[in-house]
Write a protein that holds these residues in place. Structure first.
Motif, PDB file in Angstrom:
ATOM      1  N   SER A 190       0.750   2.612   9.674  1.00 14.66           N
ATOM      2  CA  SER A 190      -0.187   1.596   9.207  1.00 14.66           C
ATOM      3  C   SER A 190      -0.155   0.371  10.105  1.00 14.66           C
ATOM      4  O   SER A 190      -1.201  -0.207  10.431  1.00 14.66           O
ATOM      5  CB  SER A 190       0.148   1.210   7.764  1.00 14.66           C
ATOM      6  N   LYS A 234       0.825  -1.206   0.000  1.00 12.19           N
ATOM      7  CA  LYS A 234       0.000   0.000   0.000  1.00 12.19           C
ATOM      8  C   LYS A 234       0.864   1.263   0.000  1.00 12.19           C
ATOM      9  O   LYS A 234       0.522   2.261  -0.647  1.00 12.19           O
ATOM     10  CB  LYS A 234      -0.945  -0.013   1.202  1.00 12.19           C
ATOM     11  N   VAL A 235       1.985   1.218   0.721  1.00 12.91           N
ATOM     12  CA  VAL A 235       2.893   2.366   0.713  1.00 12.91           C
ATOM     13  C   VAL A 235       3.527   2.519  -0.671  1.00 12.91           C
ATOM     14  O   VAL A 235       3.606   3.625  -1.217  1.00 12.91           O
ATOM     15  CB  VAL A 235       3.987   2.218   1.788  1.00 12.91           C
ATOM     16  N   GLU A 252       5.039   6.109   7.090  1.00 14.04           N
ATOM     17  CA  GLU A 252       3.708   5.662   6.684  1.00 14.04           C
ATOM     18  C   GLU A 252       3.503   4.190   7.034  1.00 14.04           C
ATOM     19  O   GLU A 252       2.440   3.780   7.506  1.00 14.04           O
ATOM     20  CB  GLU A 252       3.547   5.872   5.179  1.00 14.04           C
ATOM     21  N   TYR A 293      -6.369   4.154   7.575  1.00 12.88           N
ATOM     22  CA  TYR A 293      -5.477   3.002   7.752  1.00 12.88           C
ATOM     23  C   TYR A 293      -6.245   1.722   8.061  1.00 12.88           C
ATOM     24  O   TYR A 293      -5.704   0.630   7.945  1.00 12.88           O
ATOM     25  CB  TYR A 293      -4.482   3.264   8.892  1.00 12.88           C
ATOM     26  N   ARG A 343       1.558   8.753  -6.734  1.00 12.76           N
ATOM     27  CA  ARG A 343       1.780  10.188  -6.491  1.00 12.76           C
ATOM     28  C   ARG A 343       3.225  10.624  -6.620  1.00 12.76           C
ATOM     29  O   ARG A 343       3.509  11.760  -6.988  1.00 12.76           O
ATOM     30  CB  ARG A 343       1.264  10.571  -5.095  1.00 12.76           C
ATOM     31  N   TYR A 387       2.324   1.485  -3.479  1.00 12.91           N
ATOM     32  CA  TYR A 387       1.273   1.903  -4.411  1.00 12.91           C
ATOM     33  C   TYR A 387       1.077   3.414  -4.341  1.00 12.91           C
ATOM     34  O   TYR A 387       0.950   4.092  -5.376  1.00 12.91           O
ATOM     35  CB  TYR A 387      -0.032   1.181  -4.071  1.00 12.91           C
ATOM     36  N   GLU A 388       1.048   3.951  -3.130  1.00 10.08           N
ATOM     37  CA  GLU A 388       0.904   5.402  -2.964  1.00 10.08           C
ATOM     38  C   GLU A 388       2.054   6.131  -3.647  1.00 10.08           C
ATOM     39  O   GLU A 388       1.860   7.149  -4.310  1.00 10.08           O
ATOM     40  CB  GLU A 388       0.853   5.752  -1.477  1.00 10.08           C
ATOM     41  N   TYR A 389       3.269   5.588  -3.502  1.00 14.43           N
ATOM     42  CA  TYR A 389       4.436   6.200  -4.143  1.00 14.43           C
ATOM     43  C   TYR A 389       4.331   6.103  -5.661  1.00 14.43           C
ATOM     44  O   TYR A 389       4.634   7.061  -6.390  1.00 14.43           O
ATOM     45  CB  TYR A 389       5.711   5.506  -3.665  1.00 14.43           C
TER      46      TYR A 389
END
Length: 311
Positions: A36, A13-14, A32, A170, A21, A16-18
């Motif tokens: 979580s 998930k971290v 992060e 979260y 964005r 994916y966020e990177y």
């Protein structure tokens, strides 16, 4: 508490966020990840904290029925077995649990309608009626009843999902795992064991139970995994483009790249983990977060890219 499957998902998930964005430093990513991980244990605490408000609601209904203008015999002489359960007083009197709930602002006070709905639903179930009809009472029986509530009344509740999403982003996808840990706690309490806050990582729980056990740290595992996937992301991305020249880079979905980056990083970082285990773990994750076509794409690429690492 957190096993490696859950930790891989959190690292995903971290990443994916990177991938979506950008603009995230490694320090931000690790922070992060830590938040979580802590949040899952907070959710475990929050759900455990439903025991007391459910008990209070049962008592409130009994007291209200007795004050009716024309109470029935049942109103005057109700079955108070659930309202008098032995579990709620144990949790209410646990100073450590109380401090944690207050510190983290984990309260159900503003969600009294949800608590009422849960109790309404539970009281209609055959297992609840059987509990109420069984003479006598015991802590073990009370804990078993609450286990039924946790197993049947929470995970598929749209109302609960709205509450959890409102309180913490979260907590998305973590409810099932938190409830499993709550049920484990209920089993232990039913056996007369005192409540204690679970260790955050599964490896630490194992060491706590058996100090002589040789167990590799799950915290070290997930920290290295995310760090190496993060630092190697651009190189992995370029290798993916080279491996599938017919694909435009814009067609690569962020979720696919996040999983591939983690799979490649795990295979190159942890030689003690068999390659097939790594592949299976990320294929399983892709089943929940990627499309069917993406799963085939990820499977083929991870197999190809990690095979090269073994040569």
């Amino acid at each position: 508490m957190l096993n490696r499957r859950i930790l891989r998902i959190k690292a995903f998930k971290v990443m994916y966020e990177y991938a979506v964005r950008g603009g995230m430093s490694l320090g931000d990513a690790l922070s992060e990840l830590e938040q979580s991980c802590q949040a899952t244990r907070d959710l475990y605490l929050y759900m455990l904290a439903t025991v007391s408000p459910l008990t209070r609601e049962a008592r409130r209904r009994i007291d209200a029925a007795k004050t009716k203008f024309n109470p029935t015999e049942e109103d005057l002489h109700p079955n108070e077995k659930f309202a008098d359960n032995a579990l709620a007083p144990i949790l209410d009197s646990d100073i450590d649990l109380k401090k944690l709930l207050e510190k983290k602002h984990l309260s159900w006070e503003q969600y009294d309608i949800f608590i009422r709905n849960v109790l309404d639903s539970a009281q209609e179930k055959p297992w609840f009626k059987k509990y109420m009809a069984t003479p006598g009472s015991s802590l073990k029986e009370d804990c078993a009843l609450f286990r039924k509530i946790f197993e049947n009344e929470f995970e598929d509740s749209p109302e609960l999902h709205e509450i959890l999403e409102e309180k913490s982003l979260y907590w998305m996808d973590d409810l099932g795992y938190a409830l499993i840990r709550d049920c484990t706690t209920l089993d232990a309490l039913g056996e007369g064991k005192p409540w204690r806050l679970p260790e955050l990582y599964k490896s630490d729980e194992v060491k706590q139970q058996n100090p002589a056990a040789e167990v590799s740290s799950d915290k070290v595992f997930v920290t290295k995994l995310l760090s190496n996937a993060f630092s190697g992301y651009e190189a992995t991305f370029n290798k993916v483009i080279e491996s599938v020249p017919d694909w435009d880079s814009d067609r690569l979905f962020a979720a696919d790249m996040a999983i591939i980056a983690l799979g490649v990083a795990e295979s190159s970082t942890f030689s003690d983990i068999p390659r097939n285990v790594t592949l299976n773990e990320y294929i399983e994750i892709s089943k929940f977060y990627c499309s069917p076509k993406s799963r085939q794409f990820i499977n083929g690429l991870l197999d190809k890219m990690t095979a090269k690492q073994e040569q």
